[in-house]
Scaffold this motif. Structure first.
Motif, PDB file in Angstrom:
ATOM      1  N   ASP A 129     -37.180  47.501 -32.210  1.00  0.00           N
ATOM      2  CA  ASP A 129     -36.857  46.963 -33.410  1.00  0.00           C
ATOM      3  C   ASP A 129     -37.821  45.527 -33.582  1.00  0.00           C
ATOM      4  O   ASP A 129     -38.320  44.859 -34.774  1.00  0.00           O
ATOM      5  CB  ASP A 129     -35.615  46.177 -33.505  1.00  0.00           C
ATOM      6  CG  ASP A 129     -34.868  47.431 -34.190  1.00  0.00           C
ATOM      7  OD1 ASP A 129     -35.298  48.417 -34.511  1.00  0.00           O
ATOM      8  OD2 ASP A 129     -33.375  47.354 -34.248  1.00  0.00           O
ATOM      9  N   PHE A 130     -38.080  44.871 -32.531  1.00  0.00           N
ATOM     10  CA  PHE A 130     -39.099  43.759 -32.350  1.00  0.00           C
ATOM     11  C   PHE A 130     -40.456  44.150 -32.959  1.00  0.00           C
ATOM     12  O   PHE A 130     -41.045  43.014 -33.494  1.00  0.00           O
ATOM     13  CB  PHE A 130     -39.212  43.321 -30.820  1.00  0.00           C
ATOM     14  CG  PHE A 130     -37.934  42.912 -30.169  1.00  0.00           C
ATOM     15  CD1 PHE A 130     -37.216  41.811 -31.026  1.00  0.00           C
ATOM     16  CD2 PHE A 130     -37.626  43.295 -28.927  1.00  0.00           C
ATOM     17  CE1 PHE A 130     -36.209  41.075 -30.399  1.00  0.00           C
ATOM     18  CE2 PHE A 130     -36.524  42.642 -28.351  1.00  0.00           C
ATOM     19  CZ  PHE A 130     -35.553  41.719 -28.935  1.00  0.00           C
ATOM     20  N   VAL A 131     -40.946  45.240 -32.998  1.00  0.00           N
ATOM     21  CA  VAL A 131     -42.234  45.460 -33.579  1.00  0.00           C
ATOM     22  C   VAL A 131     -42.266  46.584 -34.683  1.00  0.00           C
ATOM     23  O   VAL A 131     -43.244  47.141 -35.034  1.00  0.00           O
ATOM     24  CB  VAL A 131     -43.162  45.975 -32.420  1.00  0.00           C
ATOM     25  CG1 VAL A 131     -43.450  44.932 -31.318  1.00  0.00           C
ATOM     26  CG2 VAL A 131     -42.488  47.078 -31.637  1.00  0.00           C
ATOM     27  N   ALA A 132     -41.158  46.423 -35.456  1.00  0.00           N
ATOM     28  CA  ALA A 132     -40.820  47.239 -36.806  1.00  0.00           C
ATOM     29  C   ALA A 132     -41.196  48.358 -36.706  1.00  0.00           C
ATOM     30  O   ALA A 132     -41.966  49.267 -37.542  1.00  0.00           O
ATOM     31  CB  ALA A 132     -42.053  46.442 -37.771  1.00  0.00           C
ATOM     32  N   HIS A 133     -40.876  49.054 -35.446  1.00  0.00           N
ATOM     33  CA  HIS A 133     -40.759  50.502 -35.464  1.00  0.00           C
ATOM     34  C   HIS A 133     -39.255  51.057 -35.348  1.00  0.00           C
ATOM     35  O   HIS A 133     -39.042  52.080 -34.756  1.00  0.00           O
ATOM     36  CB  HIS A 133     -41.525  51.132 -33.925  1.00  0.00           C
ATOM     37  CG  HIS A 133     -43.248  50.942 -34.326  1.00  0.00           C
ATOM     38  ND1 HIS A 133     -43.601  51.555 -35.269  1.00  0.00           N
ATOM     39  CD2 HIS A 133     -43.865  50.126 -33.593  1.00  0.00           C
ATOM     40  CE1 HIS A 133     -45.098  51.344 -35.240  1.00  0.00           C
ATOM     41  NE2 HIS A 133     -45.337  50.216 -34.288  1.00  0.00           N
ATOM     42  N   GLN A 134     -38.330  50.359 -35.916  1.00  0.00           N
ATOM     43  CA  GLN A 134     -36.974  50.799 -35.732  1.00  0.00           C
ATOM     44  C   GLN A 134     -36.612  52.161 -36.466  1.00  0.00           C
ATOM     45  O   GLN A 134     -35.796  52.842 -36.221  1.00  0.00           O
ATOM     46  CB  GLN A 134     -36.156  49.784 -36.585  1.00  0.00           C
ATOM     47  CG  GLN A 134     -36.309  49.536 -38.213  1.00  0.00           C
ATOM     48  CD  GLN A 134     -37.366  48.293 -38.411  1.00  0.00           C
ATOM     49  OE1 GLN A 134     -38.194  48.291 -37.606  1.00  0.00           O
ATOM     50  NE2 GLN A 134     -37.155  47.898 -39.533  1.00  0.00           N
ATOM     51  N   ASP A 135     -37.616  52.573 -37.399  1.00  0.00           N
ATOM     52  CA  ASP A 135     -37.273  53.852 -37.957  1.00  0.00           C
ATOM     53  C   ASP A 135     -37.830  55.161 -37.280  1.00  0.00           C
ATOM     54  O   ASP A 135     -37.793  56.287 -37.320  1.00  0.00           O
ATOM     55  CB  ASP A 135     -38.150  53.887 -39.138  1.00  0.00           C
ATOM     56  CG  ASP A 135     -39.517  53.833 -39.229  1.00  0.00           C
ATOM     57  OD1 ASP A 135     -40.106  53.104 -38.248  1.00  0.00           O
ATOM     58  OD2 ASP A 135     -40.297  54.184 -40.013  1.00  0.00           O
TER      59      ASP A 135
END
Length: 237
Positions: A129-135
């Motif tokens: 989530d910190f690097v916008a890959h939460q999906d």
């Protein structure tokens, strides 16, 4: 053109260190008696962790001590969120920019990217989530209640990692990235394996058992082996 299936390990591949071990250390440190119990149990548990066939049992022992008093897996998820929030600066520092750049290139190319890790999937998701890959889809080790705490029910490790990937409906693997000899089933199953950040003593073994020309790279772990990659060069197979 059919999208490639690309599988990344997490620890020592996208993250510099053992993320699950860091979490368990935090769980044990929450109370003095947990830390004391872990020290007392270590002569039994550490040898179990050291050997592949018994590793799940050793990890389960430490996890049980760290979670004694929890009764549901969702309770561990809440603690994972708290841990990631409290330790956010150090966790961010452990994410490997070169690895994340390669992962992003695969996503930009339209590849199907999967993370398969021995850590709890909720932990890897929270860190990503910190690097916008939460999906990103994540397959990881699952826990279950046992005698007032939690233990590992399904360890996403070695041959069982491949079983869990297949059980989740994924087909042939085009590219796999991992640091670990325990991931040889994953690397051997991939059309194009890539070894990243291996232990220095394992480099020759990887060269011997994997196809000739398999890249063995270092993505920024100074205490690990592999060929260094220039800062602006992030090649994909």
């Amino acid at each position: 053109m059919t999208a490639k299936l690309v599988v990344f390990d997490f620890d020592h591949t996208l993250y510099d260190g053992d993320s699950g071990g860091h979490l368990v250390k935090w769980l044990l440190g929450r109370r003095w008696w947990r830390a004391a119990a872990a020290i007392v149990a270590s002569p039994l548990l550490l040898p179990l962790v050291a050997f592949l066939p018994t590793r799940r049992y050793g990890i389960s022992g430490y996890l049980w001590i760290g979670t004694l008093g929890l009764h549901e897996r969702r309770d561990l998820d809440k603690l994972i969120d708290l841990y990631v929030t409290q330790d956010a600066p150090r966790i961010r520092e452990r994410l490997l920019p070169k690895a994340l750049a390669v992962l992003q290139k695969h996503r930009d190319a339209g590849d199907t990217v999967l993370v398969a890790t021995g850590a709890p999937p909720e932990l890897a998701r929270a860190i990503l989530d910190f690097v916008a890959h939460q999906d990103l889809p994540v397959i990881g080790s699952l826990s279950r209640p046992f005698l007032g705490g939690l233990v590992t029910r399904d360890h996403c490790h070695h041959e069982n990692k491949m079983r869990m990937v297949r059980a989740s409906g994924y087909g042939p693997i085009d590219i796999a990235y991992s640091d670990s000899a325990a991931d040889l089933p994953l690397l051997l199953a991939a059309r194009a394996p890539v070894v990243v950040n291996p232990k220095r003593g394992r480099v020759e073994m990887f060269r011997r058992v994997l196809p000739a020309g398999t890249p063995i790279l270092n993505w920024g772990c100074p205490d690990r082996g592999g060929d260094s990659v220039p800062e602006q060069l992030h090649e994909m197979p």
